[in-house]
Motif scaffolding. Structure first.
Motif, PDB file in Angstrom:
ATOM      1  N   THR A 105      -7.606  13.314   3.807  1.00 31.71           N
ATOM      2  CA  THR A 105      -7.101  11.992   3.428  1.00 31.71           C
ATOM      3  C   THR A 105      -5.642  11.812   3.828  1.00 31.71           C
ATOM      4  O   THR A 105      -4.776  12.588   3.426  1.00 31.71           O
ATOM      5  N   LEU A 106      -5.376  10.784   4.599  1.00 27.16           N
ATOM      6  CA  LEU A 106      -4.037  10.512   5.124  1.00 27.16           C
ATOM      7  C   LEU A 106      -3.431   9.354   4.334  1.00 27.16           C
ATOM      8  O   LEU A 106      -4.021   8.284   4.250  1.00 27.16           O
ATOM      9  N   ARG A 107      -2.250   9.599   3.738  1.00 26.40           N
ATOM     10  CA  ARG A 107      -1.578   8.612   2.903  1.00 26.40           C
ATOM     11  C   ARG A 107      -0.185   8.296   3.432  1.00 26.40           C
ATOM     12  O   ARG A 107       0.442   9.128   4.091  1.00 26.40           O
ATOM     13  N   SER A 108       0.310   7.115   3.084  1.00 23.71           N
ATOM     14  CA  SER A 108       1.686   6.773   3.423  1.00 23.71           C
ATOM     15  C   SER A 108       2.632   7.598   2.558  1.00 23.71           C
ATOM     16  O   SER A 108       2.403   7.782   1.361  1.00 23.71           O
ATOM     17  N   ALA A 109       3.685   8.099   3.155  1.00 18.38           N
ATOM     18  CA  ALA A 109       4.632   8.926   2.415  1.00 18.38           C
ATOM     19  C   ALA A 109       5.375   8.128   1.351  1.00 18.38           C
ATOM     20  O   ALA A 109       5.789   8.685   0.325  1.00 18.38           O
ATOM     21  N   ASP A 110       5.555   6.806   1.573  1.00 13.35           N
ATOM     22  CA  ASP A 110       6.273   5.986   0.600  1.00 13.35           C
ATOM     23  C   ASP A 110       5.330   5.277  -0.373  1.00 13.35           C
ATOM     24  O   ASP A 110       5.750   4.395  -1.114  1.00 13.35           O
ATOM     25  N   GLN A 111       4.043   5.657  -0.330  1.00 14.60           N
ATOM     26  CA  GLN A 111       3.020   5.161  -1.264  1.00 14.60           C
ATOM     27  C   GLN A 111       2.739   3.670  -1.128  1.00 14.60           C
ATOM     28  O   GLN A 111       2.218   3.044  -2.045  1.00 14.60           O
ATOM     29  N   THR A 112       3.060   3.099   0.020  1.00 12.77           N
ATOM     30  CA  THR A 112       2.683   1.710   0.265  1.00 12.77           C
ATOM     31  C   THR A 112       1.240   1.657   0.761  1.00 12.77           C
ATOM     32  O   THR A 112       0.729   2.597   1.352  1.00 12.77           O
TER      33      THR A 112
END
Length: 255
Positions: free
Chosen positions: A226-233
């Motif tokens: 699962t790939l997520r945005s580092a800034d949680q946007t």
């Protein structure tokens, strides 16, 4: 090696594309508050099974992955945008869900993705989805005989820049045919007039993905996928398998 497909082979890929489109339509119909990602995976699995299609994602393990993929669709929620593993997590009101599906029929592959909001939408999520779909449309429109691959990436990137969304070039589209991932890589950015010259018979999966934030840094969950945005946007993803023909681009992943 970039392989050209015959008109007959493209029609075989179109058959796979219809199944993928049907699976995504069924998943969107069943997605609701309280439904689990694993339940949605079963919805897609049933569609593929009924059509005699083979899921492309299940058991797939590229070099970056620590384990084989465990579902038939990618289900990425909110700040996750790519490669989300189906799980027992249940959808909540307002969740932004990205669903990616790939399948083969008689050995020919197709790949497509869509994003939508479950329950009550946020205006910024709808705008992000619209921007991502506009970028996909722009990339497809640029995929004409005689154009360069850089024209496709540039068209996608220009939409993203105008909207001020976050874009990362590590993952993008790809050639597709007998295998899910073939040459060439199709980046979500680039320069007009550069790269491979597109010819009738090329088939590519075009897939922009953007984040609401302006950043482009991602992190990968402990599941290795699962790939997520580092800034949680939040992020959105859109994809079609597209054939370049003498008459222009043809979308193969629609019903």
């Amino acid at each position: 090696m970039v392989e050209l497909k015959t008109a007959a082979e493209i029609e075989q890929m179109r058959a796979a594309g219809r199944v993928v489109a049907a699976a995504l339509t069924a998943v969107k119909k069943e997605a609701a508050v309280g439904v689990s990602l694993r339940e949605l995976d079963e919805v897609a699995r049933d569609v593929l099974r009924s059509a005699g299609a083979v899921p492309l994602f299940e058991g797939y393990q590229p070099g970056f992955a620590t384990s084989p993929f465990s579902g038939v669709i990618c289900t990425s929620v909110n700040d996750a945008v790519l490669h989300g593993l189906p799980s027992d997590v249940r959808l909540a009101d307002g969740d932004l869900l990205n669903v990616d599906c790939g399948a083969s029929v008689d050995g020919w592959c197709a790949d497509s993705a869509t994003s939508f909001v479950v329950g009550t939408p946020r205006a910024e999520d709808l705008e992000l989805i619209a921007t991502t779909e506009q970028a996909l449309a722009a990339g497809i429109a640029a995929a004409v005989p005689g154009a360069r691959l850089g024209d496709v990436g540039a068209a996608i990137g220009e939409v993203g820049r105008r909207a001020g969304v976050g874009t990362n070039l590590d993952f993008g589209g790809h050639g597709i045919g007998r295998r899910m991932h073939e040459e060439p890589h199709v980046p979500n950015g680039g320069h007009h007039g550069r790269g491979l010259k597109l010819r009738p018979g090329h088939v590519i999966a075009i897939e922009p993905w953007f984040w609401l934030g302006a950043g482009s840094v991602y992190v990968i969950d402990e599941d290795g996928w699962t790939l997520r945005s580092a800034d949680q946007t939040r992020g959105a993803h859109a994809e079609h398998t597209v054939a370049i023909t003498e008459h222009g681009p043809e979308i193969l992943t629609q019903r």
